[in-house]
Design a protein around this motif. Sequence first.
Motif, PDB file in Angstrom:
ATOM      1  N   LEU A   1       0.826  -1.198   0.000  1.00  0.00           N
ATOM      2  CA  LEU A   1       0.000   0.000   0.000  1.00  0.00           C
ATOM      3  C   LEU A   1       0.866   1.258   0.000  1.00  0.00           C
ATOM      4  N   GLN A   2       1.928   1.240   0.787  1.00  0.00           N
ATOM      5  CA  GLN A   2       2.806   2.401   0.858  1.00  0.00           C
ATOM      6  C   GLN A   2       3.446   2.687  -0.495  1.00  0.00           C
ATOM      7  N   ALA A   3       3.926   1.651  -1.165  1.00  0.00           N
ATOM      8  CA  ALA A   3       4.547   1.840  -2.476  1.00  0.00           C
ATOM      9  C   ALA A   3       3.534   2.378  -3.478  1.00  0.00           C
ATOM     10  N   MET A   4       2.282   1.913  -3.385  1.00  0.00           N
ATOM     11  CA  MET A   4       1.249   2.382  -4.303  1.00  0.00           C
ATOM     12  C   MET A   4       0.964   3.866  -4.089  1.00  0.00           C
ATOM     13  N   VAL A   5       0.788   4.258  -2.818  1.00  0.00           N
ATOM     14  CA  VAL A   5       0.512   5.665  -2.503  1.00  0.00           C
ATOM     15  C   VAL A   5       1.687   6.554  -2.903  1.00  0.00           C
ATOM     16  N   ASP A   6       2.901   6.121  -2.575  1.00  0.00           N
ATOM     17  CA  ASP A   6       4.076   6.917  -2.928  1.00  0.00           C
ATOM     18  C   ASP A   6       4.232   7.045  -4.443  1.00  0.00           C
TER      19      ASP A   6
ATOM     20  N   ALA B   1     -26.760 -17.011  16.027  1.00  0.00           N
ATOM     21  CA  ALA B   1     -25.717 -17.560  16.903  1.00  0.00           C
ATOM     22  C   ALA B   1     -24.390 -17.741  16.167  1.00  0.00           C
ATOM     23  N   SER B   2     -24.452 -18.291  14.962  1.00  0.00           N
ATOM     24  CA  SER B   2     -23.204 -18.603  14.246  1.00  0.00           C
ATOM     25  C   SER B   2     -22.517 -17.354  13.703  1.00  0.00           C
ATOM     26  N   ALA B   3     -23.276 -16.266  13.507  1.00  0.00           N
ATOM     27  CA  ALA B   3     -22.698 -15.063  12.903  1.00  0.00           C
ATOM     28  C   ALA B   3     -21.919 -14.214  13.895  1.00  0.00           C
ATOM     29  N   ARG B   4     -22.167 -14.373  15.175  1.00  0.00           N
ATOM     30  CA  ARG B   4     -21.568 -13.468  16.160  1.00  0.00           C
ATOM     31  C   ARG B   4     -20.045 -13.566  16.190  1.00  0.00           C
ATOM     32  N   ALA B   5     -19.516 -14.775  16.172  1.00  0.00           N
ATOM     33  CA  ALA B   5     -18.059 -14.933  16.281  1.00  0.00           C
ATOM     34  C   ALA B   5     -17.324 -14.317  15.090  1.00  0.00           C
ATOM     35  N   PRO B   6     -17.716 -14.602  13.839  1.00  0.00           N
ATOM     36  CA  PRO B   6     -16.991 -13.977  12.723  1.00  0.00           C
ATOM     37  C   PRO B   6     -17.178 -12.464  12.661  1.00  0.00           C
ATOM     38  N   MET B   7     -18.346 -11.958  13.074  1.00  0.00           N
ATOM     39  CA  MET B   7     -18.534 -10.509  13.086  1.00  0.00           C
ATOM     40  C   MET B   7     -17.610  -9.861  14.118  1.00  0.00           C
ATOM     41  N   GLN B   8     -17.510 -10.445  15.307  1.00  0.00           N
ATOM     42  CA  GLN B   8     -16.630  -9.891  16.329  1.00  0.00           C
ATOM     43  C   GLN B   8     -15.170  -9.990  15.904  1.00  0.00           C
ATOM     44  N   SER B   9     -14.820 -11.098  15.271  1.00  0.00           N
ATOM     45  CA  SER B   9     -13.459 -11.276  14.774  1.00  0.00           C
ATOM     46  C   SER B   9     -13.125 -10.222  13.733  1.00  0.00           C
ATOM     47  N   PHE B  10     -14.081  -9.914  12.861  1.00  0.00           N
ATOM     48  CA  PHE B  10     -13.878  -8.879  11.840  1.00  0.00           C
ATOM     49  C   PHE B  10     -13.669  -7.520  12.499  1.00  0.00           C
ATOM     50  N   VAL B  11     -14.487  -7.205  13.481  1.00  0.00           N
ATOM     51  CA  VAL B  11     -14.352  -5.931  14.195  1.00  0.00           C
ATOM     52  C   VAL B  11     -12.955  -5.803  14.795  1.00  0.00           C
ATOM     53  N   ASP B  12     -12.509  -6.862  15.461  1.00  0.00           N
ATOM     54  CA  ASP B  12     -11.213  -6.827  16.135  1.00  0.00           C
ATOM     55  C   ASP B  12     -10.052  -6.718  15.142  1.00  0.00           C
ATOM     56  N   ALA B  13     -10.129  -7.487  14.051  1.00  0.00           N
ATOM     57  CA  ALA B  13      -9.014  -7.539  13.104  1.00  0.00           C
ATOM     58  C   ALA B  13      -8.969  -6.324  12.181  1.00  0.00           C
ATOM     59  N   SER B  14     -10.125  -5.752  11.889  1.00  0.00           N
ATOM     60  CA  SER B  14     -10.155  -4.626  10.954  1.00  0.00           C
ATOM     61  C   SER B  14      -9.581  -3.358  11.567  1.00  0.00           C
ATOM     62  N   ALA B  15      -9.706  -3.198  12.875  1.00  0.00           N
ATOM     63  CA  ALA B  15      -9.261  -1.957  13.530  1.00  0.00           C
ATOM     64  C   ALA B  15      -7.789  -1.643  13.262  1.00  0.00           C
ATOM     65  N   PRO B  16      -6.846  -2.574  13.493  1.00  0.00           N
ATOM     66  CA  PRO B  16      -5.445  -2.236  13.226  1.00  0.00           C
ATOM     67  C   PRO B  16      -5.144  -2.003  11.750  1.00  0.00           C
ATOM     68  N   VAL B  17      -5.871  -2.654  10.860  1.00  0.00           N
ATOM     69  CA  VAL B  17      -5.654  -2.440   9.425  1.00  0.00           C
ATOM     70  C   VAL B  17      -6.096  -1.030   9.044  1.00  0.00           C
ATOM     71  N   ILE B  18      -7.264  -0.625   9.524  1.00  0.00           N
ATOM     72  CA  ILE B  18      -7.759   0.726   9.252  1.00  0.00           C
ATOM     73  C   ILE B  18      -6.808   1.763   9.836  1.00  0.00           C
ATOM     74  N   GLN B  19      -6.369   1.543  11.066  1.00  0.00           N
ATOM     75  CA  GLN B  19      -5.450   2.481  11.719  1.00  0.00           C
ATOM     76  C   GLN B  19      -4.139   2.607  10.942  1.00  0.00           C
ATOM     77  N   HIS B  20      -3.642   1.485  10.425  1.00  0.00           N
ATOM     78  CA  HIS B  20      -2.409   1.515   9.644  1.00  0.00           C
ATOM     79  C   HIS B  20      -2.577   2.377   8.397  1.00  0.00           C
ATOM     80  N   ILE B  21      -3.682   2.197   7.683  1.00  0.00           N
ATOM     81  CA  ILE B  21      -3.904   2.962   6.455  1.00  0.00           C
ATOM     82  C   ILE B  21      -4.104   4.439   6.781  1.00  0.00           C
ATOM     83  N   GLU B  22      -4.808   4.735   7.860  1.00  0.00           N
ATOM     84  CA  GLU B  22      -4.989   6.131   8.252  1.00  0.00           C
ATOM     85  C   GLU B  22      -3.651   6.777   8.603  1.00  0.00           C
TER      86      GLU B  22
END
Length: 208
Positions: free
Chosen positions: A78-83, A172-193
């Motif tokens: 991503l950095q190389a693309m932006v630069d 019931a089955s959707a809760r775990a992947p949704m929470q996992s997405f919330v947790d994992a997406s935060a550092p990726v978004i922060q990195h891009i910001e």
Amino acid sequence: MEDLDDLKPLRNMSEALKELAATLDSPTADVELAPFSRSCFLFLPLIRSWGIAFKFAELDFLGKVKDLAVASKSIGTLQAMVDGDIEANTVRKDTSHTKNLLRLTRGLDMIRVFFEQLLATEGNSIRDPAFKAYTQVFAPHHGWAVRKVVAAGTYALPTRAQMLKKLNEDEASARAPMQSFVDASAPVIQHIERLFHSRDLFHVLNYE
């Protein structure tokens, strides 16, 4: 690219984001462009599950994902693309890789907030979670006409049960992947910001 008809789209999304987040193990780490674009491609079944009222969002998102996927054949991170856009003086172009990255990141952030809202609320409507996510992430960058169209579109959203059925999940089955997405997406978004802030690009792009 992965099959959009895969049986567990929510789990594919969360696993892809976990893999991206795992690469950010140091302040100097960067996200590779190819897996980022593949991850974004996996969000499409969710957007599609919102129904015909959001077909425009699906097509817009897909176009931007394809742009980054093509770019990934010759650009590593991503950095190389932006630069590269900065050096070529193409950052301000409406179709630049950098603007597409910004908009895809907002899409990622909207899904994160949407899932947070779903996890925190009960009931069979997804209108309020979807509208709150849109209002928080996209509305500040859209004009009145677009905001009005989106607000009207939220009334055509499927029910929570209908959406989950399209994604081959239940409450019931959707809760775990949704929470996992919330947790994992935060550092990726922060990195891009951080990448955008370090190059003062929010100012250059007028954050739009």
